[in-house]
Design a protein around this motif. Structure first.
Motif, PDB file in Angstrom:
ATOM      1  N   ALA A  52     -15.126 -11.776   1.209  1.00 49.89           N
ATOM      2  CA  ALA A  52     -15.543 -10.623   0.398  1.00 49.89           C
ATOM      3  C   ALA A  52     -14.629 -10.413  -0.806  1.00 49.89           C
ATOM      4  O   ALA A  52     -14.903  -9.530  -1.631  1.00 49.89           O
ATOM      5  CB  ALA A  52     -15.543  -9.369   1.259  1.00 49.89           C
ATOM      6  N   HIS A  53     -13.528 -11.186  -0.901  1.00 49.29           N
ATOM      7  CA  HIS A  53     -12.543 -11.029  -1.993  1.00 49.29           C
ATOM      8  C   HIS A  53     -12.001  -9.603  -2.048  1.00 49.29           C
ATOM      9  O   HIS A  53     -11.796  -9.041  -3.133  1.00 49.29           O
ATOM     10  CB  HIS A  53     -13.171 -11.395  -3.350  1.00 49.29           C
ATOM     11  CG  HIS A  53     -13.765 -12.761  -3.389  1.00 49.29           C
ATOM     12  ND1 HIS A  53     -13.010 -13.906  -3.332  1.00 49.29           N
ATOM     13  CD2 HIS A  53     -15.058 -13.176  -3.474  1.00 49.29           C
ATOM     14  CE1 HIS A  53     -13.795 -14.965  -3.389  1.00 49.29           C
ATOM     15  NE2 HIS A  53     -15.045 -14.556  -3.455  1.00 49.29           N
TER      16      HIS A  53
ATOM     17  N   ARG B 138      -8.980  -7.392  -0.913  1.00 49.88           N
ATOM     18  CA  ARG B 138      -7.616  -7.363  -0.392  1.00 49.88           C
ATOM     19  C   ARG B 138      -7.310  -6.144   0.490  1.00 49.88           C
ATOM     20  O   ARG B 138      -6.607  -6.279   1.502  1.00 49.88           O
ATOM     21  CB  ARG B 138      -6.621  -7.437  -1.553  1.00 49.88           C
ATOM     22  CG  ARG B 138      -5.163  -7.415  -1.094  1.00 49.88           C
ATOM     23  CD  ARG B 138      -4.221  -7.785  -2.215  1.00 49.88           C
ATOM     24  NE  ARG B 138      -2.829  -7.708  -1.788  1.00 49.88           N
ATOM     25  CZ  ARG B 138      -1.814  -8.276  -2.422  1.00 49.88           C
ATOM     26  NH1 ARG B 138      -2.051  -8.979  -3.519  1.00 49.88           N
ATOM     27  NH2 ARG B 138      -0.585  -8.157  -1.985  1.00 49.88           N
ATOM     28  N   PRO B 139      -7.769  -4.935   0.145  1.00 52.41           N
ATOM     29  CA  PRO B 139      -7.464  -3.784   1.010  1.00 52.41           C
ATOM     30  C   PRO B 139      -7.885  -4.002   2.468  1.00 52.41           C
ATOM     31  O   PRO B 139      -7.179  -3.584   3.386  1.00 52.41           O
ATOM     32  CB  PRO B 139      -8.251  -2.637   0.372  1.00 52.41           C
ATOM     33  CG  PRO B 139      -8.319  -3.013  -1.073  1.00 52.41           C
ATOM     34  CD  PRO B 139      -8.495  -4.509  -1.070  1.00 52.41           C
ATOM     35  N   ALA B 140      -9.037  -4.655   2.681  1.00 50.20           N
ATOM     36  CA  ALA B 140      -9.480  -4.913   4.054  1.00 50.20           C
ATOM     37  C   ALA B 140      -8.539  -5.900   4.747  1.00 50.20           C
ATOM     38  O   ALA B 140      -8.236  -5.756   5.937  1.00 50.20           O
ATOM     39  CB  ALA B 140     -10.906  -5.464   4.051  1.00 50.20           C
ATOM     40  N   PHE B 141      -8.080  -6.901   4.010  1.00 56.54           N
ATOM     41  CA  PHE B 141      -7.153  -7.879   4.586  1.00 56.54           C
ATOM     42  C   PHE B 141      -5.839  -7.198   4.980  1.00 56.54           C
ATOM     43  O   PHE B 141      -5.330  -7.405   6.088  1.00 56.54           O
ATOM     44  CB  PHE B 141      -6.875  -9.002   3.570  1.00 56.54           C
ATOM     45  CG  PHE B 141      -6.139 -10.180   4.151  1.00 56.54           C
ATOM     46  CD1 PHE B 141      -6.835 -11.295   4.598  1.00 56.54           C
ATOM     47  CD2 PHE B 141      -4.757 -10.175   4.258  1.00 56.54           C
ATOM     48  CE1 PHE B 141      -6.164 -12.391   5.138  1.00 56.54           C
ATOM     49  CE2 PHE B 141      -4.068 -11.256   4.792  1.00 56.54           C
ATOM     50  CZ  PHE B 141      -4.775 -12.363   5.238  1.00 56.54           C
TER      51      PHE B 141
ATOM     52  N   THR C 214      -2.391 -15.386  -4.161  1.00 56.89           N
ATOM     53  CA  THR C 214      -3.368 -16.320  -4.753  1.00 56.89           C
ATOM     54  C   THR C 214      -4.778 -16.107  -4.224  1.00 56.89           C
ATOM     55  O   THR C 214      -5.755 -16.370  -4.931  1.00 56.89           O
ATOM     56  CB  THR C 214      -2.940 -17.786  -4.466  1.00 56.89           C
ATOM     57  OG1 THR C 214      -2.772 -17.956  -3.056  1.00 56.89           O
ATOM     58  CG2 THR C 214      -1.610 -18.084  -5.153  1.00 56.89           C
ATOM     59  N   ALA C 215      -4.891 -15.630  -2.988  1.00 61.02           N
ATOM     60  CA  ALA C 215      -6.226 -15.438  -2.397  1.00 61.02           C
ATOM     61  C   ALA C 215      -6.921 -14.214  -3.000  1.00 61.02           C
ATOM     62  O   ALA C 215      -8.161 -14.181  -3.105  1.00 61.02           O
ATOM     63  CB  ALA C 215      -6.110 -15.271  -0.886  1.00 61.02           C
ATOM     64  N   PHE C 216      -6.137 -13.203  -3.402  1.00 69.33           N
ATOM     65  CA  PHE C 216      -6.717 -11.980  -3.958  1.00 69.33           C
ATOM     66  C   PHE C 216      -6.065 -11.682  -5.313  1.00 69.33           C
ATOM     67  O   PHE C 216      -5.236 -10.789  -5.440  1.00 69.33           O
ATOM     68  CB  PHE C 216      -6.486 -10.801  -3.012  1.00 69.33           C
ATOM     69  CG  PHE C 216      -7.013 -11.016  -1.624  1.00 69.33           C
ATOM     70  CD1 PHE C 216      -8.353 -10.847  -1.335  1.00 69.33           C
ATOM     71  CD2 PHE C 216      -6.161 -11.408  -0.602  1.00 69.33           C
ATOM     72  CE1 PHE C 216      -8.843 -11.046  -0.052  1.00 69.33           C
ATOM     73  CE2 PHE C 216      -6.634 -11.604   0.682  1.00 69.33           C
ATOM     74  CZ  PHE C 216      -7.982 -11.428   0.957  1.00 69.33           C
TER      75      PHE C 216
END
Length: 443
Positions: free
Chosen positions: A306-307, A309-312, A440-442
């Motif tokens: 889902a791109h 970051r807050p959820a991650f 890098t992921a987000f």
């Protein structure tokens, strides 16, 4: 602040994490219970060679299935990411790629099954009677390999979709039916070792027969992937790369505990028996942490897809928080209840005394190891498999170095301390890499 079109926000809550963790914990706990049933029904026959044959056969299949356990983990990560991205066609394509890979690998095991058995018996050994019982058990159960690997894919896909209740259902069918059929075939039909093997075969076949149509019923018929997309070479290469890293990580973990057992054996039979009892307590406790790690896989993969970051980050904090809470409870149970558990597991007063002597280390393993368990889940879900592999190999090197430095002066205490160092370093290094990867992921 406007949200980019490719970002799909979703909320992560305590309830959402536990909704995955709790069912999967019960699903994982059913596996050791099945081992108890199989041991009991064969043990009731009063022939040690038959029990030895089951034990050796179980080791062989543990190695085979650990080798291919990436089918479950890899499927979960890629499916969760496709689900997070809202790509229903890719979610379905991932399922069929996993099934194709399971069929190919299952067929390979069947073709090479005699060679695998010969190598295993050559390494493990045993009396002629044990070898005969092992061969009987193995020759039947190996037929279930394609179905077992397909069940890995089905379970991983359901977890990736966030459907742990269905995963629990299938695991309950698998292990419950296996246990019931073992009792019927061995205790009532008197089929002996062959009965346990046929029970495993029929349980795997039945579970796949239920799981496959169940998974297909969840697929959106209007968004089915094309054959070209399913067979996309780039997608298979990504899957192979991630699965290869997970396999190396799994073998390194197996080596770590095999090394611990081998070094325990050098301390004599009593030390070996005591340490194996304590390791068993740790492994049972790990099933509770595995449930949370599974929740981390799904949440992390969905957030990456889902791109968002807050959820991650929210998943990271909740999983680690719950992990340490459960680990603290497990450590308390092991410390305060350990003497009674040890007494129930062995009648030898000498073994009991030695196990109580090292109980403090076993009680610390859940607390020290919980971060590693949760980080494994995040790296599998995000498919950051190369980092997971590298940090495992680094931790293994530190573990062996700690053993080399500590055991000459501390003996078995040094061995346990080295194991705690291994668990702690693995969690710390993975957490460090996770923070780096998030950048890098987000972006």
């Amino acid at each position: 602040m406007a949200i980019s079109a490719d970002i799909r926000p979703f909320e992560v809550t305590h309830r959402g994490v536990l909704a995955i963790a709790v069912p999967m914990t019960f699903a994982f706990l059913s596996t050791p219970l099945l081992g108890v049933v199989n041991t009991a029904v064969i043990g009731s026959l009063g022939e040690p060679a038959l029990l030895g044959g089951i034990a050796v056969g179980a080791i062989v299949f543990d190695i085979v299935f650990t080798t291919f356990n990436f089918l479950r983990s890899g499927t979960t990560g890629f499916t969760a990411q496709a689900h997070g991205a809202g790509d229903a066609a890719e979610t379905q394509a991932m399922f069929w790629r996993g099934i194709i890979l399971a069929a190919i690998l299952g067929a390979a095991v069947l073709v090479l099954h005699r060679l695998i058995l010969a190598l295993a018996l050559g390494l493990i050994g045993g009396s002629d009677a044990v070898r005969e019982a092992t061969a009987t058990y193995y020759d039947i159960r190996v037929l279930a390999t394609p179905f077992a690997l397909a069940n890995y894919v089905i379970l991983g896909w359901l977890i990736g979709l966030g459907r742990p209740g269905l995963g629990l259902l299938l695991q309950t069918v698998l292990n419950g039916l296996n246990a019931v059929l073992s009792i019927i075939f061995v205790s009532h039909l008197e089929w002996g070792v062959a009965g346990v093997a046929w029970a495993a075969f029929l349980a795997e076949l039945t579970t796949m027969a239920i799981g496959l149509p169940l998974a297909m019923a969840l697929m959106d018929k209007a968004r089915r992937p094309s054959r070209v997309r399913i067979l996309d070479r780039a997608a298979f290469r990504r899957l192979a790369a991630v699965n290869g890293d997970i396999m190396i990580r799994s073998f390194a973990l197996l080596f770590a505990f095999a090394f611990f057992t081998a070094q325990s054996a050098k301390g004599g039979d009593v030390v070996l028996a005591a340490n194996q009892i304590l390791l068993t307590l740790f492994f049972v406790g790990s099933y509770f942490l595995d449930g949370l790690a599974t929740a981390a896989e799904q949440m992390a993969g969905r957030a990456v897809g889902a791109h968002y970051r807050p959820a991650f980050e929210r998943s990271l904090s909740l999983s680690i928080g719950w992990g340490f809470a459960i680990a603290a409870a497990a450590s308390a149970v092991l410390w305060f209840g350990g003497p009674w558990i040890i007494a129930a597991m062995t009648a030898s007063e000498e073994v009991r005394a030695v196990a109580r002597l090292y109980l403090v280390y076993a009680a610390l393993t859940p607390l020290v190891g919980t971060l590693a368990f949760q980080m494994d889940g995040f790296f599998i879900g995000a498919t950051w498999s190369s980092d997971m592999r590298n940090m495992m190999l680094l931790s293994l090197a530190v573990y062996v170095a700690a053993w080399w430095l500590l055991t000459p002066s501390l003996g078995i205490d040094g061995l346990w301390l080295a194991l705690l160092v291994f668990l702690g370093i693995r969690g710390a290094t993975l957490y460090w890499r996770c923070r780096v990867r998030m950048v890098t992921a987000f972006p």
